[in-house]
Design a protein around this motif. Structure first.
Motif, mmCIF file in Angstrom:
data_model
loop_
_atom_site.group_PDB
_atom_site.id
_atom_site.type_symbol
_atom_site.label_atom_id
_atom_site.label_comp_id
_atom_site.label_asym_id
_atom_site.label_seq_id
_atom_site.Cartn_x
_atom_site.Cartn_y
_atom_site.Cartn_z
ATOM 1 N N SER A 129 4.419 1.001 1.701
ATOM 2 C CA SER A 129 4.477 0.212 2.906
ATOM 3 C C SER A 129 4.328 -1.257 2.512
ATOM 4 C CB SER A 129 3.310 0.674 3.781
ATOM 5 O OG SER A 129 3.375 0.058 4.993
ATOM 6 N N VAL A 146 5.985 -4.499 9.538
ATOM 7 C CA VAL A 146 5.699 -3.432 8.573
ATOM 8 C C VAL A 146 6.989 -2.693 8.243
ATOM 9 C CG1 VAL A 146 4.448 -1.258 8.211
ATOM 10 C CG2 VAL A 146 3.352 -3.162 9.439
ATOM 11 N N SER A 185 7.244 -0.011 13.442
ATOM 12 C CA SER A 185 7.557 -0.349 12.055
ATOM 13 C C SER A 185 9.054 -0.204 11.810
ATOM 14 C CB SER A 185 6.782 0.570 11.110
ATOM 15 O OG SER A 185 7.195 1.907 11.312
ATOM 16 N N THR A 228 0.839 -1.211 0.000
ATOM 17 C CA THR A 228 0.000 0.000 0.000
ATOM 18 C C THR A 228 0.867 1.250 0.000
ATOM 19 O OG1 THR A 228 0.007 -0.043 2.407
ATOM 20 C CG2 THR A 228 -1.969 -0.891 1.332
ATOM 21 N N ASN A 229 0.184 2.388 -0.228
ATOM 22 C CA ASN A 229 0.837 3.664 0.001
ATOM 23 C C ASN A 229 1.011 3.802 1.500
ATOM 24 O OD1 ASN A 229 0.810 4.523 -2.699
ATOM 25 N ND2 ASN A 229 -1.348 5.047 -2.487
ATOM 26 N N SER A 230 2.132 4.369 1.898
ATOM 27 C CA SER A 230 2.323 4.612 3.312
ATOM 28 C C SER A 230 1.595 5.897 3.683
ATOM 29 C CB SER A 230 3.808 4.706 3.601
ATOM 30 O OG SER A 230 4.036 5.518 4.703
ATOM 31 N N LYS A 231 1.463 6.133 4.998
ATOM 32 C CA LYS A 231 0.785 7.356 5.421
ATOM 33 C C LYS A 231 1.541 8.591 4.933
ATOM 34 C CE LYS A 231 -1.471 5.195 9.227
ATOM 35 N NZ LYS A 231 -0.677 4.191 9.940
ATOM 36 N N ARG A 232 2.860 8.478 4.899
ATOM 37 C CA ARG A 232 3.640 9.594 4.361
ATOM 38 C C ARG A 232 3.674 9.517 2.838
ATOM 39 N NH1 ARG A 232 8.950 9.207 7.767
ATOM 40 N NH2 ARG A 232 7.791 7.885 9.176
ATOM 41 N N GLN A 267 5.893 7.301 -0.237
ATOM 42 C CA GLN A 267 6.445 6.096 0.395
ATOM 43 C C GLN A 267 5.483 4.943 0.196
ATOM 44 O OE1 GLN A 267 7.986 6.058 4.262
ATOM 45 N NE2 GLN A 267 9.607 7.470 3.698
ATOM 46 N N ASN A 323 8.489 0.573 5.798
ATOM 47 C CA ASN A 323 8.226 1.700 4.902
ATOM 48 C C ASN A 323 9.479 2.014 4.098
ATOM 49 O OD1 ASN A 323 5.490 2.321 5.697
ATOM 50 N ND2 ASN A 323 6.372 2.951 7.652
ATOM 51 N N ARG A 377 12.060 1.143 8.859
ATOM 52 C CA ARG A 377 12.252 1.996 7.706
ATOM 53 C C ARG A 377 13.479 1.497 6.955
ATOM 54 N NH1 ARG A 377 14.955 6.129 6.644
ATOM 55 N NH2 ARG A 377 15.877 6.186 8.712
#
Ligand code: SAH
Ligand code: SF4
Ligand code: F3S
Length: 439
Positions: free
Chosen positions: A399, A407, A432, A390-394, A397, A409, A434
Motif C-alpha cells: 500500500s 491510498v 482507495s 506498508t503491507n496492505s491488508k490483503r 500487496q 494498493n 488499485r
C-alpha cells in the motif's frame, strides 16, 4: 529490559507523533514496546479531547482497565495528551486505579515520571504548561516507527480560539521550534532513509511569528525542499486566514511539496464563520483556493466541516453544501458540533438538536460522496507516482500514497517498501485506488 509498554493513541497527527516520541524515550530508558496490552507493565492512553465523545471514550476505556489493575496492581496505567491536560487531577479522583496523568507540555518527561510512580507508589499528576524557550520536547526525537515517512513538529499550540474549539486550552499558546533545529532533524531523518516529511502544527502558517527574527513558514519549506534525499514534503494543518502570498508561490515553485493541502473551511456560511471566529469569509476562502489552484492546477484539497454549530439554520447549512459543490474537494472530514467547555460557543444560543445534527451530517456526507468518487474515477487509466510504505491488508500487496495523498494498493514484493514507483490506476474503490506497477 525494565518491562514492556503499550500505547494507544487517539486524535490527530500531533498525538500520533507525541506517541512515537514517548515510545522512543521509553525504549531509550530500557523498556520495550508491545502491541499486546495483556503483556504490558505500562499501559498508556494518549488521548484526544476535541469532541465530547472522544473524552467519554477515554473514561470508558479506563473503566475497563480496572479489573486488570486489580489482578496485577504492579501495572502502571497512565493518561497523556489532551484529556489528561483538560481533566488533570479529576482523572485520578474518578479513576483511582490510574497511576499517572501527564499533560501536553509534559509528555517528554514520561520516563522520569514512570520512575517516580514506581518509586513512590502513589498517583502522580503533572499538567503544567511550560513556555521556556527551549524545552526538551523540542529536541530532536529519532528514530521514527516508519522507515519511509516521518512527522516533524515545527510548532505546538494555537492562538486562534475558534469558538467551538478546545485545542488552545489543552495545547496552550503557539510556540515555534527554531528553524535550525527543524532543519537539522529533517536532515537526520533523510540520512536514515526517510523519503517523505510531514511538518506538524495546529496552525503551521503562523510558524515563526512568536520568535524574533525567525524565518517564515514558506521560507522554512523552501529550505527543507533543498535538502538532498527529500522526495516529498507535506504539512498539516494550515488555517485559511493565514495562507500567505508567499506560501501560494511556494506551491508553484517547490518540487518536493506535494500537490495536496488540507484547508479546513468549517462552514460555508459567512454568518456561521463569524460566530466561529474563523476570521475569513467564504469568498476570501474561495479566493485562496483559486490562487492555489492557479499555481498548482492538480492540487488535491481536503477540508474539515462542522454541522450543527449553535444557531446554524437550514439556510446556513445549504451554504455549506454549496461550498462543497463550488470547491469540489477530494475528501472531507465532517463532524457534528460538540460543546467543549471552556470554549466560548458552549454559551451560545440556538443549540441544534442531536437528531438535526445527525441528519445534516448524513446529508453532507451523501452530498460529497459522488464528488469524491468522480475525482477518484478520473484517475482510472492514469499513471501516478506512488511511495510504497506498508503491507496492505490483503496478502502479497503493498500500500502506498500518491502525491495527492490517495491510498493505492498494488501487487508487489515487500522489498519495494520505501520505493517510489509509477503505477497505472486500474480501479477506483470507495476509499482507495488499485493499480499495477509499470516501471
Ligand atoms: N488545528 C486544526 C484542527 C484541529 S481540530 C485546524 O485549525 O484546522 C480538528 C477538527 O475537529 C477541526 O477542524 C474541526 O472541524 C473539528 N472540531 C473541533 N472542535 C470541534 C467541536 N467542538 N465539535 C465538533 N467538531 C470540532
Ligand atoms: Fe482549534 Fe481553531 Fe486552533 Fe484549529 S485554528 S486548533 S480549530 S482554535
Ligand atoms: Fe485531539 Fe488534542 Fe489533537 S484535542 S485533535 S489530540 S490537539
Amino acid at each position: 529490559m525494565k518491562g514492556r509498554f503499550f500505547i494507544q493513541t487517539f486524535g490527530c497527527q500531533m498525538n500520533v507523533h507525541d506517541s512515537e516520541y514517548m515510545a522512543f524515550l521509553l525504549e531509550a530508558n530500557g523498556y520495550r514496546q508491545t502491541n499486546n496490552p495483556k503483556e504490558a507493565n505500562i499501559i498508556l492512553l494518549n488521548t484526544c479531547a476535541v469532541r465530547q465523545k472522544a473524552e467519554e471514550k477515554v473514561y470508558s476505556l479506563l473503566g475497563r482497565l480496572k479489573p486488570l489493575k486489580k489482578k496485577r496492581p504492579e501495572v502502571i496505567i497512565g493518561v497523556t495528551g489532551c484529556v489528561a491536560q483538560k481533566e488533570g487531577q479529576r482523572i485520578l479522583e474518578r479513576m483511582p486505579h490510574v497511576d499517572l496523568v501527564l499533560g501536553t507540555h509534559q509528555f517528554y518527561r514520561i520516563a522520569e515520571f514512570i520512575e517516580t510512580v514506581k518509586r513512590e507508589r502513589q498517583q502522580v499528576c503533572c499538567t503544567e504548561f511550560n513556555y521556556q524557550l527551549e524545552p526538551p520536547q523540542r529536541v530532536i526525537p529519532l528514530p521514527r516507527q516508519s522507515q519511509v515517512r516521518a512527522y516533524v513538529t515545527i510548532m505546538q499550540g494555537c492562538n486562534n480560539f475558534c469558538t467551538y474549539c478546545i485545542v488552545p486550552y489543552v495545547r496552550g499558546r503557539e510556540i515555534s521550534r527554531k528553524s535550525q533545529d527543524v532543519i537539522e532533524e529533517v536532515k537526520r531523518l533523510l540520512d536514515m532513509g526517510i523519503k517523505e516529511v510531514i511538518l506538524l502544527g495546529q496552525n503551521v502558517n503562523s510558524y515563526g511569528k512568536d520568535r524574533k527574527g525567525e524565518i517564515s513558514f514558506a521560507e522554512l519549506l523552501r529550505r527543507i525542499d533543498k535538502l538532498p534525499g527529500l522526495k516529498r514534503l507535506r504539512f498539516i494543518t494550515s488555517h485559511p486566514k493565514d495562507i500567505s502570498e508567499e506560501l501560494i508561490q511556494a506551491f508553484g515553485e517547490l518540487e518536493s511539496l506535494c500537490e495536496y493541502i488540507h484547508l479546513p473551511a468549517q462552514s460555508g456560511s459567512d454568518r456561521i464563520l463569524k460566530l466561529m471566529n474563523r476570521k475569513y469569509t467564504r469568498s476570501e476562502y474561495l479566493r485562496k483556493i483559486e490562487a492555489l489552484r492557479k499555481v498548482r492546477p492538480n492540487l488535491a484539497i481536503s477540508t474539515d466541516l462542522i454541522v450543527g454549530f449553535p444557531g446554524e439554520t437550514e439556510e446556513d447549512f445549504k451554504q455549506t453544501l454549496s461550498l462543497l459543490k463550488e470547491v469540489e474537494y477530494d475528501t472531507i472530514f465532517a463532524f457534528k458540533y460538540s460543546d467543549r467547555p471552556p470554549a466560548k460557543a458552549v454559551n451560545f444560543k440556538g443549540k441544534i438538536p442531536e437528531d438535526v445534527k445527525k441528519e445534516r451530517l448524513e446529508e453532507l456526507l451523501e452530498f460529497q460522496a459522488p464528488i469524491t468518487q468522480r475525482k477518484n474515477q478520473a484517475l482510472e487509466g492514469k499513471v501516478v507516482e506512488v511511495l510504497l510504505d506498508t503491507n496492505s491488508k490483503r496478502g502479497n500487496q503493498l500500500s502506498g500514497r500518491t502525491r495527492c495523498h490517495r491510498v493505492v494498493n498494488v501487487a508487489a514484493p515487500k522489498q519495494l517498501i520505501g520505493q517510489i514507483v509509477q503505477v497505472k490506476i486500474e480501479e477506483a474503490l470507495a476509499h482507495s485506488l488499485r493499480g499495477r506497477i509499470i516501471n
